[in-house]
Each structure stands twice: as structure tokens, then as C-alpha cells.
Write a protein that holds these residues in place. Structure first.
Motif, mmCIF file in Angstrom:
data_model
loop_
_atom_site.group_PDB
_atom_site.id
_atom_site.type_symbol
_atom_site.label_atom_id
_atom_site.label_comp_id
_atom_site.label_asym_id
_atom_site.label_seq_id
_atom_site.Cartn_x
_atom_site.Cartn_y
_atom_site.Cartn_z
ATOM 1 N N ASP A 324 0.861 -1.188 0.000
ATOM 2 C CA ASP A 324 0.000 0.000 0.000
ATOM 3 C C ASP A 324 0.901 1.244 0.000
ATOM 4 N N PRO A 325 0.850 2.058 -1.072
ATOM 5 C CA PRO A 325 1.783 3.189 -1.183
ATOM 6 C C PRO A 325 1.732 4.154 0.000
ATOM 7 N N ASP A 326 0.529 4.392 0.538
ATOM 8 C CA ASP A 326 0.440 5.329 1.669
ATOM 9 C C ASP A 326 1.147 4.781 2.902
ATOM 10 N N PHE A 327 0.896 3.497 3.163
ATOM 11 C CA PHE A 327 1.547 2.876 4.319
ATOM 12 C C PHE A 327 3.063 2.845 4.116
ATOM 13 N N GLN A 328 3.446 2.504 2.887
ATOM 14 C CA GLN A 328 4.874 2.416 2.582
ATOM 15 C C GLN A 328 5.575 3.747 2.873
ATOM 16 N N LYS A 329 4.959 4.821 2.414
ATOM 17 C CA LYS A 329 5.541 6.153 2.599
ATOM 18 C C LYS A 329 5.716 6.463 4.092
ATOM 19 N N GLN A 330 4.674 6.143 4.833
ATOM 20 C CA GLN A 330 4.688 6.408 6.272
ATOM 21 C C GLN A 330 5.742 5.532 6.969
ATOM 22 N N PHE A 331 5.825 4.275 6.569
ATOM 23 C CA PHE A 331 6.762 3.333 7.189
ATOM 24 C C PHE A 331 8.214 3.752 6.911
ATOM 25 N N LEU A 332 8.481 4.073 5.649
ATOM 26 C CA LEU A 332 9.856 4.400 5.267
ATOM 27 C C LEU A 332 10.313 5.749 5.820
ATOM 28 N N ALA A 333 9.354 6.559 6.253
ATOM 29 C CA ALA A 333 9.718 7.873 6.797
ATOM 30 C C ALA A 333 10.448 7.732 8.138
ATOM 31 N N ALA A 334 10.267 6.607 8.810
ATOM 32 C CA ALA A 334 10.992 6.380 10.070
ATOM 33 C C ALA A 334 12.357 5.766 9.719
ATOM 34 N N PRO A 335 13.448 6.496 9.960
ATOM 35 C CA PRO A 335 14.757 6.015 9.503
ATOM 36 C C PRO A 335 15.087 4.586 9.938
ATOM 37 N N ARG A 336 14.734 4.249 11.185
ATOM 38 C CA ARG A 336 15.075 2.906 11.662
ATOM 39 C C ARG A 336 14.282 1.830 10.934
ATOM 40 N N ASP A 337 13.031 2.121 10.634
ATOM 41 C CA ASP A 337 12.211 1.157 9.910
ATOM 42 C C ASP A 337 12.687 1.029 8.467
ATOM 43 N N ASN A 338 12.964 2.181 7.850
ATOM 44 C CA ASN A 338 13.479 2.206 6.478
ATOM 45 C C ASN A 338 14.722 1.315 6.353
ATOM 46 N N ALA A 339 15.620 1.436 7.347
ATOM 47 C CA ALA A 339 16.877 0.683 7.295
ATOM 48 C C ALA A 339 16.674 -0.825 7.433
ATOM 49 N N MET A 340 15.506 -1.218 7.958
ATOM 50 C CA MET A 340 15.252 -2.652 8.148
ATOM 51 C C MET A 340 14.837 -3.356 6.862
ATOM 52 N N VAL A 341 14.393 -2.598 5.876
ATOM 53 C CA VAL A 341 13.826 -3.249 4.691
ATOM 54 C C VAL A 341 14.560 -2.900 3.397
ATOM 55 N N ARG A 342 15.677 -2.195 3.497
ATOM 56 C CA ARG A 342 16.405 -1.883 2.261
ATOM 57 C C ARG A 342 17.859 -1.536 2.558
ATOM 58 N N ASP A 343 18.667 -1.575 1.507
ATOM 59 C CA ASP A 343 20.032 -1.094 1.634
ATOM 60 C C ASP A 343 19.968 0.425 1.788
ATOM 61 N N THR A 344 20.974 0.989 2.424
ATOM 62 C CA THR A 344 21.001 2.451 2.546
ATOM 63 C C THR A 344 22.337 2.993 2.046
ATOM 64 N N VAL A 345 22.306 4.238 1.581
ATOM 65 C CA VAL A 345 23.489 4.902 1.017
ATOM 66 C C VAL A 345 23.565 6.286 1.657
ATOM 67 N N THR A 346 24.582 6.507 2.495
ATOM 68 C CA THR A 346 24.629 7.755 3.258
ATOM 69 C C THR A 346 25.971 8.468 3.145
ATOM 70 N N PRO A 347 26.033 9.588 2.406
ATOM 71 C CA PRO A 347 27.283 10.352 2.391
ATOM 72 C C PRO A 347 27.503 10.963 3.775
ATOM 73 N N THR A 348 28.717 10.842 4.278
ATOM 74 C CA THR A 348 28.976 11.342 5.631
ATOM 75 C C THR A 348 30.149 12.313 5.712
ATOM 76 N N VAL A 349 31.174 12.102 4.907
ATOM 77 C CA VAL A 349 32.368 12.954 4.991
ATOM 78 C C VAL A 349 32.604 13.575 3.619
ATOM 79 N N ILE A 350 32.771 14.902 3.587
ATOM 80 C CA ILE A 350 33.063 15.582 2.314
ATOM 81 C C ILE A 350 34.263 16.478 2.540
#
Ligand SMILES: [Zn+2]
Length: 495
Positions: A324-350
Motif C-alpha cells: 500500500d503506497p500510503d503505508f509504505q511512505k509512512q513506514f519508510l519515513a521512520a529512519p530505523r524502519d526504512n533501514a530494516m527493509v532496504r540497503d542504505t546509502v549515506t554520504p557522511t564525509v566531504i
């Protein structure tokens, strides 16, 4: 930084790890026609004695006071990593064990770096030892962001403040004090308990647990289990208590991106510079949305949480709910939940440039990617290269290791469930995946069952102070942690 070769030092007794258990060797003698080993007889007597032991004999108030003072002193030793400098902390913990007659040793794998280990002897030669693992190094703290100096170890409003209070000095003190409590109460467990506090965890552990598992195999060769940071007693938003036990983790893939280009006056810039190329590349990575993948462990984790809270019933089938796209959007908005279901790519040092009107010839960035267990880092690198699609950008791997999982069922998991039954009204014990990583994988690679579980109760809000400003632990949490750890050691020790 790690210029000098490996070396060992400060062994208070080089043979402590291989000493036989006092006189309880399998010498046999006869009693009225039956043959009992001394070890068995002693074990029976001791079990009876232990059964008679009243847990109230623990002076929890005194133990808590002692723990709080020790943690405050521990925090005062600045072990920010880099550079770590864990050696003084390792020596302090060693002395604490020695004072109570528990053999302990400090290792110095590289100049200034420290590891400390101590062994509380049990009487069960057939039971695999349990390692209580923690790390002494901490992430740096920016004093300007803190309400108190981060290495002051201040005690205020019933809390101990300072970098490391939760990650991971507090848990280290819980383990240490539980071992002292068991020793002082003369309880004999039917297995050894080994305390290990490493250094270097916060930057990958190569000079800590990595070195130790390679060079000091005697420390853990008789061990079967490791309890480490990474999980614990948690409270969901509706106030339900549960035990989160990390059995695996995401796999880190740290990258360094470098761009180059012409240098010159910034008043007359060329179309492309090292900086614009790098920004372009990072922009593409930031926009990338890795596909969603619900692993069975993660599906089960959310299902168990949903069973606690009627309002979360959609999580009973996360895979389905995410369609469900609405639920998905809401779920992925929580960083910890998002990280549980997908790979993540985070630039940290520039980093690039040193003056506003000079175009620098190079620019670089570090990117922290975390892959779900089972993902192929090579395939992921290919995706990254195709996304960036610029031959000028050099991509190097800074850190990458495959993930491993410990089994969900084990003697240690049973003991954790028993602990929950005895101390926390049978709160559910939920196997989990860690989105970060810690030192557990070094031990999993050596065949030990390693779980992320510290028996300290933390709310979500307290958990967020880890690596953040104003990190602190309530003295009541410390007390509860020691009480539960003592109980867990008793359970694992056959009581
Ligand atoms: Zn940690």
C-alpha cells in the motif's frame, strides 16, 4: 596511526586462561560401590548450596553505588576513537577484577590501545563458557553540543552523564559488577564467565576484537556464547516491554569517492571541476531509492511487535502492508524502519578546497552503505558505478565484510527467555537484525553464538542518545541491568 607491530603486555598471570579448575579434576574415588568423580560430587554439593543461596543476600544498594562510581570514573577516561587510547581504561577494569580475586589481564595490541579480559571460574568443565563482551572506546563528543562536559562523568538527577554511558561503558560495568556480585556471593556457576572489553569497536574493531580473535584464541577457545551490545530490553510506543536480541546485522560497505579537475581562479570557472563532479555524483546517490526487501527475520520481528499492540496490526504482515503506497511512505519515513527493509546509502564525509576563490584540483567524499544480509557487495558496487556514470570519479572500498547470523535457537536464547519469565513477566523475546554492526561478527566467524543483548531497559528516547549529545544512563537502569545480568548468569550457570 597503527605504526607499531602487535605486542602483548601486562599479563598479570600469563597462564590464567589455561589453569585447571582448582582441584575439581576427574580424579575418581569409590563410595559404597558407586564411582563418583570429585567433580560430580562437588557439583552436587555446590548445586545444593547454590539452591540454598538467597538472592536477597545481594546488597543491591551497595552494588549500585559501587557501579555508579565506577562508571563515572570509567567515563572520565577519554577513550574517543580515533585515537582510542583504551589502555588506562583497560588497566582500571583489570585492577577492579583483581581486587576481588578474579584473574584478569590487559593486552596492548598496538601502542596505547587496550583490551582487558577476566575470567570467573565455574565448575562445569563440559559447559561452554559465556563471554560478556563490551567495548571501551567511544565515538568523539563535541562539548559545545552537550549540557555537561562529555567526559565529566557527572551524576545529576539520578543519572550518570557522559560519552559512553550507554555505548558501551555502562553495559561493560553491568557485566563487571554482575561477575563481582556472583563471586562475592560465593555462587559457583557450572560454566566459566569471561569478561572481554575491547578497543577500536567504533571504527571497525580491527585493532580490538579483530586482533584479539586472531591472536588470543586461548581466551575464547572453550567459549560457546557471546553476549554483546546491539539489543536489550525495549519499550514500544504503547509502553509494552520486549526483549530485542540481535542475531545478525547489516553488512557495511564504506566507500571513498574521489574527483579531480583543473585548478584555477574561481572567478572564471570551467564547466566541470572536481567539486561539481563530486556534488553531481553524490546527488545521484542521494536520489537513489534502493528496492524494498522484507527478509523473513524482519517480517517475524515486526509481526512479534504487532502482536503486542493492537494499533500496529498492519505490521502482522509487513510484506503485504508495504504494497500500500500510503503505508509504505509512512513506514519508510521512520529512519530505523526504512533501514530494516532496504540497503542504505549515506554520504557522511566531504572534503575539498581551502579558500573561497581557488578551485581545488581534487574533492572527495565518504559514503556509508549498509546492505541487507545476503546482498552481494560486488553487485551493489556495479549499481553505484552505473548510477554515478562518470569515469572521472574514482570509487574505492574502505570497509566491507559479509554478514553472519547466529541461530535463533540456543541455550543462551533459552536462558534469555527464562530471564524474561523470571524478571519481566514473560515479555516476548524477539530475534532481530541490527542495522549497524558491532564486534559480534568477529566471534560469529569463529563459530560462537553471538547475540546483541544487554539486559538494560531503555526507552526509544534513551536509545537515541547513543552517539548523540547528552548521552546518559539512569542509575536505576544500571541497577536493573546488574540484577538481570546476575540472574542471567545464574540461569546460564545451571541455577
Ligand atoms: Zn557500541
Amino acid at each position: 596511526m597503527l605504526a607499531r607491530g602487535p605486542r602483548r603486555a601486562h599479563l598479570c598471570c600469563p597462564t590464567i586462561w589455561t589453569l585447571p579448575v582448582i582441584q575439581l579434576q576427574p580424579m575418581r574415588f569409590r563410595t559404597s560401590g558407586s564411582c563418583l568423580s570429585i567433580a560430580l560430587l562437588a557439583s552436587l554439593l555446590l548445586t545444593a548450596a547454590a539452591r540454598a543461596e538467597n538472592p536477597k543476600t545481594f546488597d543491591w544498594d551497595a552494588l549500585t553505588r559501587e557501579a555508579a562510581a565506577l562508571l563515572s570514573d570509567y567515563i572520565k577516561i577519554d577513550t574517543s576513537n580515533p585515537p582510542g587510547n583504551e589502555l588506562p581504561a583497560a588497566r582500571m577494569l583489570k585492577e577492579k577484577f583483581l581486587k576481588d580475586g578474579i584473574p584478569a589481564a590487559v593486552f596492548e595490541p598496538f601502542a596505547g590501545r587496550g583490551i582487558v579480559a577476566a575470567r570467573l571460574r565455574g565448575i562445569g568443565r563440559n559447559h561452554k563458557a559465556l563471554i560478556l563482551l563490551s567495548h571501551m572506546d567511544v565515538v568523539p563528543a563535541n562539548a559545545k553540543e552537550w549540557s555537561v562536559p562529555p567526559f565529566s562523568g557527572q551524576v545529576r538527577n539520578g543519572e550518570i552523564w557522559g560519552r559512553g554511558a550507554l555505548d558501551d561503558k555502562g553495559p561493560g560495568i553491568v557485566a563487571l559488577m554482575a561477575m563481582l556480585a556472583i563471586k562475592r556471593s560465593r555462587i559457583l556457576l557450572d560454566r566459566d564467565v569471561v569478561f572481554i572489553a575491547t578497543g577500536d569497536e567504533e571504527v571497525g574493531g580491527k585493532s580490538g576484537a579483530g586482533w584479539l580473535t586472531e591472536h588470543e584464541t586461548n581466551l575464547y577457545k572453550d567459549a560457546g556464547y557471546v553476549l554483546n551490545e546491539g539489543g536489550g530490553i525495549r519499550i514500544d510506543p504503547a509502553g509494552h516491554l520486549f526483549y530485542s536480541v540481535a542475531i545478525t546485522e547489516k553488512s557495511p560497505l564504506w566507500l571513498r569517492l574521489s574527483a579531480s579537475g583543473p585548478t584555477g581562479h574561481a572567478a572564471a570557472p570551467p564547466a566541470q571541476t572536481a567539486v561539481t563532479r563530486l556534488i553531481n555524483a553524490l546527488g545521484k546517490l542521494v536520489d537513489y531509492q534502493p528496492p524494498i526487501k522484507v527478509l523473513p527475520l524482519v517480517q517475524e520481528y515486526f509481526k512479534s511487535l504487532a502482536a503486542l499492540d493492537r494499533n500496529q496490526s498492519r505490521l502482522l504482515d509487513l510484506q503485504k502492508a508495504l504494497s500500500d503506497p500510503d503505508f509504505q511512505k509512512q513506514f519508510l519515513a521512520a529512519p530505523r524502519d526504512n533501514a530494516m527493509v532496504r540497503d542504505t546509502v549515506t554520504p557522511t564525509v566531504i572534503s575539498a578546497g581551502y579558500k573561497t576563490n581557488i578551485i581545488p584540483s581534487s574533492a572527495s567524499a565518504e559514503v556509508d552503505c549498509r546492505l541487507l544480509p545476503g546482498e552481494d557487495p560486488g553487485a551493489f558496487m556495479k549499481v553505484i558505478r552505473e548510477l554515478i556514470n562518470d569515469d572521472n570519479i574514482k570509487i574505492e572500498q574502505v570497509l566491507s565484510f559479509p554478514t553472519m547470523a547466529s541461530p535463533e535457537k540456543s541455550e543462551l536464547m533459552n536462558a534469555i527467555a527464562t530471564l524474561s519469565r523470571r524478571m519481566d513477566k514473560d515479555a516476548p523475546v524477539i530475534p532481530a537484525m541490527l542495522s549497524g554492526f558491532n564486534d559480534s561478527h568477529y566471534f560469529r566467524q569463529r563459530g560462537l553464538v553471538a547475540y546483541g543483548f544487554v539486559p538494560i531497559e531503555l526507552s526509544g528516547q534513551e536509545g537515541r542518545m547513543v552517539h548523540g549529545a547528552d548521552e546518559r544512563i539512569a542509575i536505576t537502569s544500571l541497577r536493573g541491568g546488574i540484577q538481570r545480568m546476575v540472574e542471567l548468569l545464574r540461569i546460564m550457570g545451571g541455577q
